[in-house]
Scaffold this motif. Structure first.
Motif, PDB file in Angstrom:
ATOM      1  N   GLY A 136      36.029  -5.031  10.864  1.00 20.04           N
ATOM      2  CA  GLY A 136      34.776  -4.694   9.831  1.00 20.04           C
ATOM      3  C   GLY A 136      33.518  -4.633  10.642  1.00 20.04           C
ATOM      4  O   GLY A 136      32.155  -4.803  10.056  1.00 20.04           O
ATOM      5  N   LEU A 137      33.225  -4.508  12.126  1.00 17.79           N
ATOM      6  CA  LEU A 137      32.008  -4.495  12.691  1.00 17.79           C
ATOM      7  C   LEU A 137      31.108  -3.604  12.203  1.00 17.79           C
ATOM      8  O   LEU A 137      29.936  -3.933  12.091  1.00 17.79           O
ATOM      9  CB  LEU A 137      32.253  -4.220  14.156  1.00 17.79           C
ATOM     10  CG  LEU A 137      33.034  -4.904  14.976  1.00 17.79           C
ATOM     11  CD1 LEU A 137      33.023  -4.601  16.565  1.00 17.79           C
ATOM     12  CD2 LEU A 137      32.566  -6.749  14.886  1.00 17.79           C
ATOM     13  N   GLY A 138      31.563  -2.351  11.843  1.00 20.32           N
ATOM     14  CA  GLY A 138      30.467  -1.379  11.473  1.00 20.32           C
ATOM     15  C   GLY A 138      29.790  -1.811   9.976  1.00 20.32           C
ATOM     16  O   GLY A 138      28.625  -1.665   9.644  1.00 20.32           O
ATOM     17  N   ARG A 139      30.745  -2.345   9.112  1.00 15.29           N
ATOM     18  CA  ARG A 139      30.458  -2.608   7.706  1.00 15.29           C
ATOM     19  C   ARG A 139      29.330  -3.880   8.052  1.00 15.29           C
ATOM     20  O   ARG A 139      28.212  -4.035   7.217  1.00 15.29           O
ATOM     21  CB  ARG A 139      31.513  -3.141   6.955  1.00 15.29           C
ATOM     22  CG  ARG A 139      32.603  -2.062   6.426  1.00 15.29           C
ATOM     23  CD  ARG A 139      33.496  -2.351   5.155  1.00 15.29           C
ATOM     24  NE  ARG A 139      34.102  -3.397   6.022  1.00 15.29           N
ATOM     25  CZ  ARG A 139      35.242  -3.446   6.532  1.00 15.29           C
ATOM     26  NH1 ARG A 139      35.778  -2.029   6.674  1.00 15.29           N
ATOM     27  NH2 ARG A 139      35.861  -4.508   6.750  1.00 15.29           N
ATOM     28  N   SER A 186      29.285  -2.908  18.658  1.00 18.18           N
ATOM     29  CA  SER A 186      30.173  -2.686  19.793  1.00 18.18           C
ATOM     30  C   SER A 186      29.847  -4.147  20.686  1.00 18.18           C
ATOM     31  O   SER A 186      28.794  -4.776  20.622  1.00 18.18           O
ATOM     32  CB  SER A 186      29.162  -1.639  20.678  1.00 18.18           C
ATOM     33  OG  SER A 186      29.599  -1.597  21.994  1.00 18.18           O
ATOM     34  N   SER A 187      31.042  -4.327  21.387  1.00 15.32           N
ATOM     35  CA  SER A 187      30.934  -5.548  22.241  1.00 15.32           C
ATOM     36  C   SER A 187      31.001  -5.194  23.764  1.00 15.32           C
ATOM     37  O   SER A 187      31.363  -5.950  24.529  1.00 15.32           O
ATOM     38  CB  SER A 187      32.324  -6.409  21.924  1.00 15.32           C
ATOM     39  OG  SER A 187      33.380  -5.494  22.247  1.00 15.32           O
ATOM     40  N   GLY A 188      30.923  -3.877  24.047  1.00 16.88           N
ATOM     41  CA  GLY A 188      31.220  -3.402  25.140  1.00 16.88           C
ATOM     42  C   GLY A 188      30.102  -2.604  26.048  1.00 16.88           C
ATOM     43  O   GLY A 188      28.857  -2.927  25.944  1.00 16.88           O
ATOM     44  N   SER A 189      30.521  -1.468  26.608  1.00 18.01           N
ATOM     45  CA  SER A 189      29.456  -0.867  27.550  1.00 18.01           C
ATOM     46  C   SER A 189      28.199   0.035  26.745  1.00 18.01           C
ATOM     47  O   SER A 189      27.084  -0.027  27.104  1.00 18.01           O
ATOM     48  CB  SER A 189      30.118   0.358  28.268  1.00 18.01           C
ATOM     49  OG  SER A 189      30.868  -0.254  29.371  1.00 18.01           O
ATOM     50  N   GLY A 228      36.954 -11.029  13.675  1.00 13.95           N
ATOM     51  CA  GLY A 228      37.752  -9.674  13.458  1.00 13.95           C
ATOM     52  C   GLY A 228      36.888  -8.466  13.802  1.00 13.95           C
ATOM     53  O   GLY A 228      35.736  -8.525  13.726  1.00 13.95           O
ATOM     54  N   ALA A 229      37.717  -7.411  14.634  1.00 11.64           N
ATOM     55  CA  ALA A 229      36.889  -6.238  14.971  1.00 11.64           C
ATOM     56  C   ALA A 229      36.823  -5.162  13.917  1.00 11.64           C
ATOM     57  O   ALA A 229      36.120  -4.086  13.988  1.00 11.64           O
ATOM     58  CB  ALA A 229      37.608  -5.866  16.342  1.00 11.64           C
ATOM     59  N   PRO A 289      32.903  -8.949  18.060  1.00  8.27           N
ATOM     60  CA  PRO A 289      33.833  -9.972  17.292  1.00  8.27           C
ATOM     61  C   PRO A 289      33.902 -11.264  17.907  1.00  8.27           C
ATOM     62  O   PRO A 289      33.628 -11.452  19.385  1.00  8.27           O
ATOM     63  CB  PRO A 289      34.999  -9.427  17.514  1.00  8.27           C
ATOM     64  CG  PRO A 289      34.857  -8.395  18.450  1.00  8.27           C
ATOM     65  CD  PRO A 289      33.401  -8.269  18.619  1.00  8.27           C
ATOM     66  N   HIS A 290      34.184 -12.503  17.235  1.00  7.86           N
ATOM     67  CA  HIS A 290      34.381 -13.755  18.015  1.00  7.86           C
ATOM     68  C   HIS A 290      35.408 -13.459  18.928  1.00  7.86           C
ATOM     69  O   HIS A 290      36.434 -12.768  18.829  1.00  7.86           O
ATOM     70  CB  HIS A 290      34.802 -14.757  17.042  1.00  7.86           C
ATOM     71  CG  HIS A 290      33.845 -15.228  16.260  1.00  7.86           C
ATOM     72  ND1 HIS A 290      32.919 -15.990  16.516  1.00  7.86           N
ATOM     73  CD2 HIS A 290      33.592 -15.189  14.770  1.00  7.86           C
ATOM     74  CE1 HIS A 290      32.092 -16.399  15.660  1.00  7.86           C
ATOM     75  NE2 HIS A 290      32.182 -15.807  14.568  1.00  7.86           N
ATOM     76  N   GLY A 291      35.267 -14.238  20.115  1.00  9.26           N
ATOM     77  CA  GLY A 291      36.469 -14.066  21.375  1.00  9.26           C
ATOM     78  C   GLY A 291      35.927 -12.921  22.212  1.00  9.26           C
ATOM     79  O   GLY A 291      36.854 -12.869  23.214  1.00  9.26           O
TER      80      GLY A 291
END
Length: 371
Positions: free
Chosen positions: A148-151, A98-101, A145-146, A122-124
């Motif tokens: 494959g975050l879970g993997r 997660s990149s958020g709340s 990239g977003a 993710p980068h960015g």
């Protein structure tokens, strides 16, 4: 008898009780419960519509949680779930995609429990979001990239002996929809003395699907006639998956409205409790956030704007049918997290969004005043 009776044959008996572990878990459950007791309930804000309509609209303001969003409830529930199920043990870091709340809230909870927390982002990812996660005691692990975050979160957890808490799988089962920490129990109790205490509609977005599952289950448990409407966004699989009855639906890119919408139908999304879905264009979501921010005198996030647009659609149809009643929706998080995106005219223009037609329509269809 001089000695105890014997079994006809020896039983297999393995004792793995661990008193030290039980004490560690019990202390962390106590801390979670203490956090809940310290936290006042979130406010239910009435938004004034023309009195002659006979319709009331309420916002449950989840931005007032200590970590600033609806996800504070989810974070507390996820940690509690993994603790009491024996998944989380001393020395294990917690990993989340997660990149958020959610990451911000989970970092807050992990710090209270003295558990290291890593957010896979993710980068960015904006510097502001990373700063919020780190200020709450978390560490950010950036990847390309977003999709494959879970993997990557699972790989990292396997590598370091940690736990991937996996909000998208566990949200619906971690939340106690009938009692502890339940937003549905809280919101419906707060409506008890209002003109229409049983709402005609409850409107929520879907990120994990945990909130819609909580409301949908509780409404059915109470045998209420209230409909549950899920507001979805562009580039999200939830709407098409629900309409088609196909949980394998995917999209080619992710949602631009932070906190809701997913490129696949997540395991925590429970379609059977949803009565209606409305897909809201991204420009409408941002316009809804800006419009409501003007009404309230403080900024709200774009996912709240999504909810508002869906409410406006339902209210318009209620008026056409001559219906009266109430609607309940959520103020998910504060808009000050999005100063450089949804509230930046240059950034909005770069997305190709024209907000003016949506703002004009909202002023006509939903002439609001603050509570």
């Amino acid at each position: 008898m001089d000695e105890c009776a014997r079994w006809p044959q020896e039983l297999q008996d393995v004792d793995r009780s661990d008193e030290e572990l039980r004490c560690w878990v019990a202390e962390r459950v106590r801390r979670l419960e203490a956090d809940g007791r310290r936290s006042a309930d979130t406010h239910l804000l009435p938004l004034q519509l023309p009195a002659e309509w006979g319709i009331q609209l309420y916002l449950k303001d989840e931005s007032t949680h200590f970590s600033g969003s609806l996800k504070h409830r989810l974070a507390r529930s996820l940690f509690l779930y993994h603790l009491v199920n024996g998944h989380l043990r001393p020395g294990m870091p917690v990993i989340e995609a997660s990149s958020g709340s959610t990451a911000v809230s989970e970092a807050h909870v992990a710090r209270q429990l003295d558990i290291p927390f890593v957010a896979v982002v993710p980068h960015g990812t904006s510097a502001r979001k990373i700063a919020l996660i780190e200020a709450a005691g978390g560490t950010c692990h950036q990847v390309d990239g977003a999709a494959g975050l879970g993997r990557e979160a699972q790989r990292l957890a396997d590598e370091c002996g940690g736990l991937f808490v996996d909000q998208f799988t566990y949200a619906e089962r971690a939340t106690d929809w009938r009692g502890n920490n339940s937003i549905a129990v809280s919101a419906l109790a707060q409506l008890a003395l209002e003109p229409h205490p049983v709402p005609r509609w409850v409107v929520v977005g879907a990120g994990t699907g945990g909130t819609s599952a909580t409301f949908g289950r509780y409404l059915r448990y109470l045998r209420l006639p209230t409909g549950l409407c899920v507001a979805d966004v562009e580039n999200s699989a939830f709407f098409d998956g629900w309409v088609q009855g196909d949980a394998s639906v995917t999209t080619s890119c992710g949602s631009r409205i932070e906190g809701i919408g997913r490129p696949q139908v997540e395991p925590s999304f429970v379609p059977g409790v949803v009565d209606r879905m409305i897909r809201v264009p991204d420009a409408a979501s941002v316009a809804g956030a800006r419009y409501l921010s003007q009404v309230l005198g403080r900024r709200v996030g774009a996912s709240t704007g999504t909810n508002l647009i869906a409410c406006a659609q339902l209210i318009t149809q209620m008026r056409e049918r001559g219906e009266e009643g109430s609607l309940l929706t959520l103020l998910c998080d504060p808009g000050d997290r999005y100063t450089d995106t949804y509230f930046d005219d240059t950034w909005v223009a770069e997305q190709g969004w024209d907000l003016v037609p949506w703002l004009d329509a909202l002023q006509e269809l939903l002439p609001l005043q603050g509570g």
